[in-house]
Write a protein that holds these residues in place. Structure first.
Motif, PDB file in Angstrom:
ATOM      1  N   ARG A   1      92.281-105.318   0.663  1.00  0.00           N
ATOM      2  CA  ARG A   1      90.947-105.071  -0.253  1.00  0.00           C
ATOM      3  C   ARG A   1      90.623-103.338   0.088  1.00  0.00           C
ATOM      4  O   ARG A   1      89.628-103.233   0.686  1.00  0.00           O
ATOM      5  N   TYR A   2      91.449-102.621  -0.685  1.00  0.00           N
ATOM      6  CA  TYR A   2      91.232-101.104  -0.345  1.00  0.00           C
ATOM      7  C   TYR A   2      89.947-100.775  -0.697  1.00  0.00           C
ATOM      8  O   TYR A   2      89.283 -99.862  -0.278  1.00  0.00           O
ATOM      9  N   ASP A   3      89.558-101.216  -1.887  1.00  0.00           N
ATOM     10  CA  ASP A   3      88.580-100.803  -2.529  1.00  0.00           C
ATOM     11  C   ASP A   3      87.216-101.484  -1.737  1.00  0.00           C
ATOM     12  O   ASP A   3      86.332-100.410  -1.722  1.00  0.00           O
ATOM     13  N   LEU A   4      87.235-102.278  -1.078  1.00  0.00           N
ATOM     14  CA  LEU A   4      86.031-103.112  -0.129  1.00  0.00           C
ATOM     15  C   LEU A   4      86.252-102.195   0.870  1.00  0.00           C
ATOM     16  O   LEU A   4      85.196-101.670   1.626  1.00  0.00           O
ATOM     17  N   ALA A   5      87.538-102.008   1.645  1.00  0.00           N
ATOM     18  CA  ALA A   5      87.276-100.938   2.794  1.00  0.00           C
ATOM     19  C   ALA A   5      86.760 -99.456   2.435  1.00  0.00           C
ATOM     20  O   ALA A   5      86.144 -98.986   3.333  1.00  0.00           O
TER      21      ALA A   5
ATOM     22  N   VAL B   1      84.654-100.220 -11.310  1.00  0.00           N
ATOM     23  CA  VAL B   1      83.810-101.410 -11.428  1.00  0.00           C
ATOM     24  C   VAL B   1      82.316-100.933 -10.889  1.00  0.00           C
ATOM     25  O   VAL B   1      81.312-101.725 -10.687  1.00  0.00           O
ATOM     26  N   GLY B   2      81.936 -99.660 -10.670  1.00  0.00           N
ATOM     27  CA  GLY B   2      80.725 -99.032 -10.420  1.00  0.00           C
ATOM     28  C   GLY B   2      80.431 -99.754  -8.811  1.00  0.00           C
ATOM     29  O   GLY B   2      81.227 -99.281  -8.067  1.00  0.00           O
ATOM     30  N   LEU B   3      79.281-100.366  -8.811  1.00  0.00           N
ATOM     31  CA  LEU B   3      78.936-100.491  -7.565  1.00  0.00           C
ATOM     32  C   LEU B   3      79.132-102.083  -7.047  1.00  0.00           C
ATOM     33  O   LEU B   3      78.783-102.512  -6.011  1.00  0.00           O
ATOM     34  N   LYS B   4      80.226-102.717  -7.649  1.00  0.00           N
ATOM     35  CA  LYS B   4      80.355-103.993  -7.416  1.00  0.00           C
ATOM     36  C   LYS B   4      81.126-104.075  -6.065  1.00  0.00           C
ATOM     37  O   LYS B   4      80.649-105.391  -5.383  1.00  0.00           O
ATOM     38  N   ASN B   5      81.695-103.354  -5.562  1.00  0.00           N
ATOM     39  CA  ASN B   5      82.480-103.498  -4.083  1.00  0.00           C
ATOM     40  C   ASN B   5      81.320-103.247  -3.103  1.00  0.00           C
ATOM     41  O   ASN B   5      81.209-103.825  -1.999  1.00  0.00           O
TER      42      ASN B   5
ATOM     43  N   ASN C   1      76.398-108.857   0.004  1.00  0.00           N
ATOM     44  CA  ASN C   1      76.265-110.261  -0.016  1.00  0.00           C
ATOM     45  C   ASN C   1      77.116-110.998   0.928  1.00  0.00           C
ATOM     46  O   ASN C   1      77.203-112.227   1.040  1.00  0.00           O
ATOM     47  N   SER C   2      77.811-110.126   1.772  1.00  0.00           N
ATOM     48  CA  SER C   2      78.803-111.018   2.951  1.00  0.00           C
ATOM     49  C   SER C   2      78.239-111.043   4.239  1.00  0.00           C
ATOM     50  O   SER C   2      77.565-109.773   4.666  1.00  0.00           O
TER      51      SER C   2
END
Length: 286
Positions: free
Chosen positions: A253-257, A49-53, A59-60
């Motif tokens: 959300r391991y990708d976000l972490a 997903v590239g830089l999506k995370n 944006n949070s």
């Protein structure tokens, strides 16, 4: 001969480098890769997903709050830990009856597990039976009040760090040449001038080292926050490390972490580089 010595040097370094690659470099690379993918509930990378995370994080509002809380927490921990370690080291420079007992007490925090002390601290700060409220004759709910919870945990962590700081400062103070103080006294310098012009400059490298290590340790604090407040009340103690834990093991959300872990690494790296650069500039002027 030099080639043989070089081969031996690399041979001696091989075990340490192997451990470093397996337990530090490889996990870091995997974290970086995972931050660029979406993951399932087991943490396995799925789609690129590239830089999506990273974009989602920036944006949070919760992420920005965790950064702000972390910076405030680091400031509290570093100030408390460094000052407490320095003051106790200064107190133990004078010989008096019972000095060994005080030296042991001041160094004791480094031998205590942060998780164990957090549980003790939780009882001490209890609104009804806590020793802190009894001594202050108050009914403050230290770990529930959003304005006091971060300060309370910061003081605990600063005290836990002060034991090691005490040892560093004690070693530095014992290494200062006594003839410097004798010369200053002959010239009529008082204790304050000796402290400003001899003690502080002589401890410059140790102060720099202690501040850097305390900043890095403060950014990585987790156990006491998890045990005492769980990031609450609200998000008043939700430092970035706890936010990483929450995203990974509560929200799955391991990708976000992973993306958040990379950002934490970058923040610590840049802060460390800035401190090193500032210290280098100060040394160059002196």
């Amino acid at each position: 001969m030099n080639r043989e010595n070089n081969k031996k040097s690399y041979l001696y370094l091989f075990p340490a480098m192997t451990i470093f690659i397996i337990f530090t470099f490889y996990p870091f690379v995997q974290t970086l890769i995972r931050s660029l993918h979406s993951t399932d509930n087991m943490g396995s990378s799925k789609n690129f997903v590239g830089l999506k995370n990273y974009i989602e994080l920036f944006n949070s509002s919760s992420f920005y709050n965790s950064i702000l809380v972390t910076l405030l927490y680091v400031i509290i921990v570093v100030i408390i830990g460094v000052l407490l370690g320095f003051v106790t080291a200064m107190l133990c420079q004078k010989t008096f009856p019972g000095i060994k007992v005080f030296t042991t007490l001041y160094a004791l925090p480094m031998a205590i597990a942060s998780s164990g002390m957090a549980l003790v601290f939780k009882v001490m700060l209890n609104q009804s039976i806590g020793i802190v409220n009894i001594l202050l004759n108050s009914k403050v709910n230290w770990l529930v009040d959003p304005k006091l919870a971060l300060l309370s945990i910061g003081i605990l962590t600063g005290w836990l760090n002060s034991g090691m700081n005490f040892l560093y400062f004690s070693a530095g103070l014992s290494g200062i040449d006594e003839s410097l103080y004798e010369s200053a006294q002959i010239d009529g310098a008082d204790s304050l001038n000796e402290f400003i012009h001899i003690t502080i400059p002589s401890l410059g490298p140790i102060i720099f080292f202690v501040v850097v290590t305390n900043i890095i340790n403060a950014f990585q604090s987790f156990a006491q926050i998890k045990l005492l407040t769980g990031g609450g009340p609200g998000e008043s103690t939700n430092v970035i490390v706890h936010d990483i834990y929450k995203n990974a093991f509560m929200n799955y959300r391991y990708d976000l972490a992973s993306a958040e872990s990379i950002i934490l690494f970058i923040i610590i790296m840049f802060l460390t580089l800035i401190i090193f650069k500032k210290n280098g500039a100060v040394n160059a002027k002196s």
